[in-house]
Design a protein around this motif. Sequence first.
Motif, mmCIF file in Angstrom:
data_model
loop_
_atom_site.group_PDB
_atom_site.id
_atom_site.type_symbol
_atom_site.label_atom_id
_atom_site.label_comp_id
_atom_site.label_asym_id
_atom_site.label_seq_id
_atom_site.Cartn_x
_atom_site.Cartn_y
_atom_site.Cartn_z
ATOM 1 N N GLU A 47 63.970 8.053 66.066
ATOM 2 C CA GLU A 47 64.146 7.271 66.949
ATOM 3 C C GLU A 47 63.540 6.422 67.348
ATOM 4 O O GLU A 47 63.483 5.802 67.583
ATOM 5 C CB GLU A 47 64.638 8.365 68.086
ATOM 6 N N ARG A 48 61.961 7.020 67.233
ATOM 7 C CA ARG A 48 60.827 6.085 67.088
ATOM 8 C C ARG A 48 60.361 5.219 66.238
ATOM 9 O O ARG A 48 60.113 4.038 66.801
ATOM 10 C CB ARG A 48 59.696 7.172 67.951
ATOM 11 N N HIS A 49 60.865 5.278 65.226
ATOM 12 C CA HIS A 49 60.492 4.803 64.130
ATOM 13 C C HIS A 49 61.658 3.999 63.171
ATOM 14 O O HIS A 49 60.795 2.866 62.601
ATOM 15 C CB HIS A 49 59.715 5.479 63.126
ATOM 16 N N LEU A 50 62.644 4.397 63.521
ATOM 17 C CA LEU A 50 63.804 3.316 63.240
ATOM 18 C C LEU A 50 63.685 1.868 64.335
ATOM 19 O O LEU A 50 63.359 1.903 65.221
ATOM 20 C CB LEU A 50 65.110 3.909 63.110
ATOM 21 N N ALA A 51 63.887 1.068 63.664
ATOM 22 C CA ALA A 51 64.390 -0.284 64.074
ATOM 23 C C ALA A 51 65.640 -0.013 64.465
ATOM 24 O O ALA A 51 66.521 0.655 64.434
ATOM 25 C CB ALA A 51 65.506 -1.714 62.618
ATOM 26 N N GLU A 52 65.735 -0.611 65.853
ATOM 27 C CA GLU A 52 66.602 0.011 66.648
ATOM 28 C C GLU A 52 68.073 -0.733 66.690
ATOM 29 O O GLU A 52 69.227 0.085 67.023
ATOM 30 C CB GLU A 52 66.343 -1.401 67.797
ATOM 31 N N ASN A 53 68.149 -1.534 65.755
ATOM 32 C CA ASN A 53 69.699 -2.034 65.014
ATOM 33 C C ASN A 53 70.506 -0.721 64.950
ATOM 34 O O ASN A 53 71.140 -0.069 64.363
ATOM 35 C CB ASN A 53 69.906 -3.186 65.478
ATOM 36 N N SER A 54 69.449 -0.004 63.397
ATOM 37 C CA SER A 54 69.068 0.766 62.522
ATOM 38 C C SER A 54 69.739 2.132 63.460
ATOM 39 O O SER A 54 70.990 2.540 63.248
ATOM 40 C CB SER A 54 68.467 1.084 61.320
ATOM 41 N N TRP A 55 69.013 2.164 64.368
ATOM 42 C CA TRP A 55 69.553 3.846 65.307
ATOM 43 C C TRP A 55 70.112 3.672 66.297
ATOM 44 O O TRP A 55 70.877 4.720 65.574
ATOM 45 C CB TRP A 55 68.247 3.847 66.028
#
Length: 489
Positions: A129-137
């Motif tokens: 959650e901290r490291h994925l792109a916002e839209n990927s998450w």
Amino acid sequence: MSQQNKGVQISGAEVAQHNNKDSCWIAVRGKVYDVTDFLEEHPGGARLLLKCAGRDATEDYDAIHPAQLIEESLPDSAFKGTVDPSELDRPKLADKSVRNAQKEGKKDPDSPPPLSAMLNVRDFEKVAERHLAENSWAYYTAGADDEYSKAEAELAYRKVLFRPRILRNVGRVDTRTQILGQDVSLPIYISAVGIAKFAHPQGECTLAAAAGREGIAQLVATRSSMSIESIMKARTGGPQQPIFFQLYMHKDAKISDATILKAVKAGVKGIWLTVDSPVTGKRERDERLKANVDVGEQNDKIGGKGKPVQGVAKTLSSTVSPYLDWDTISYIRKLTNLPLVIKGIQSVEDAILAHKHKVNGIVISNHGGRSQDTAQAPLLTLLEINKYAPQIITDKKMQIFIDGGVRRGTDVVKALALGATAVGMGRPFLYSMSSGYGEAGTRRMIEIMREEIEQNMALVGATKISELRRELLNTSRLERDLTTFIAKL
């Protein structure tokens, strides 16, 4: 793809002129394609192609698609020639959801913790959650509507308690089993997941490599971000490493036929037909982020100014056929004699029908809570089958799988005690290889699950999977949610 224009060099200026719905060219890895006639056929809709019109679409394309897909999808005449990528513009509105999650949109620039610090499956989710792109998450984690079903899938496991037996020699615990005749070291498998490239550049290939080394099975999605051929080559467990193929039937039957035959040729061990998403659920978490992107330019180009924006899920699901019925089983069997599994059983009635149609297996699943919100939890459906159709479980002619909400070894042991052959996990495997962890992260997650399954089998008093039975469970709390009505078939 035809080589008739192989030697034709096109200037970046010329490509840039073809930037609208009447003449739409895109460049991918230095090759120029005329996709004008393909706009309305594109599974993601015309908008996504028009965003890249007259520009370099390599980054957006490679983030989602297998490398060779463009040449398989377009006619020979679509190839116009080659261009120097340095002469081209990239899409000004490049969407973070189609960028490499390791490069774009990170919420937290801090390095992820060492794998030795990861003690359970949820640890990977927190880091992702901290490291994925916002839209990927958002795409990975989204459930339908209010995400009630997504939450209930996990809660159902908490409602079932163990009734351990003591003074049993549990000095050696054996977790080996078979999935559709294929030997595996654990009763878990990698569920079909879409766009694994969001988590790691090698996507499903990374999962295949880890699965081979750990001796578990993998289910590959129709919409994998790596080709089925490359996934098969990435296996580390030899030609017998079990990889199954998850099938979405296409609205165009010829495309479905070609997809099935391609998977069969690649060497998959079975076809798993998904039936629980004839239409795509409303995944607001995914759609809300998409809606925040300024798409005015694209809407103007396609004459749809002000049209709502689709999330990644709906974009990718637009070609899925809603016309499936029980005759689809015989249709697929005319194309291949591989084992056939129906994925998406949500009631005992349909489990009975599947058994009557003599399929090789069923997956009890509500699509990870991503299709219809308030659909009952998969574990509740398994309990429903256990109570009202126990003959299906004891018959053994049809294996029963279950996915959704599994986060602990205790969850796996409970599902097996209720009659499941193996348990699928999807999102956790994506999280395990994100944040730069790659194959090592996935193997660490499998190791955690292995330890928890072995430990809890020993604690409950079982040394092998066949010893896991319902009497080892207290299901009274979950039984309160059981339906009292079963339709006559």
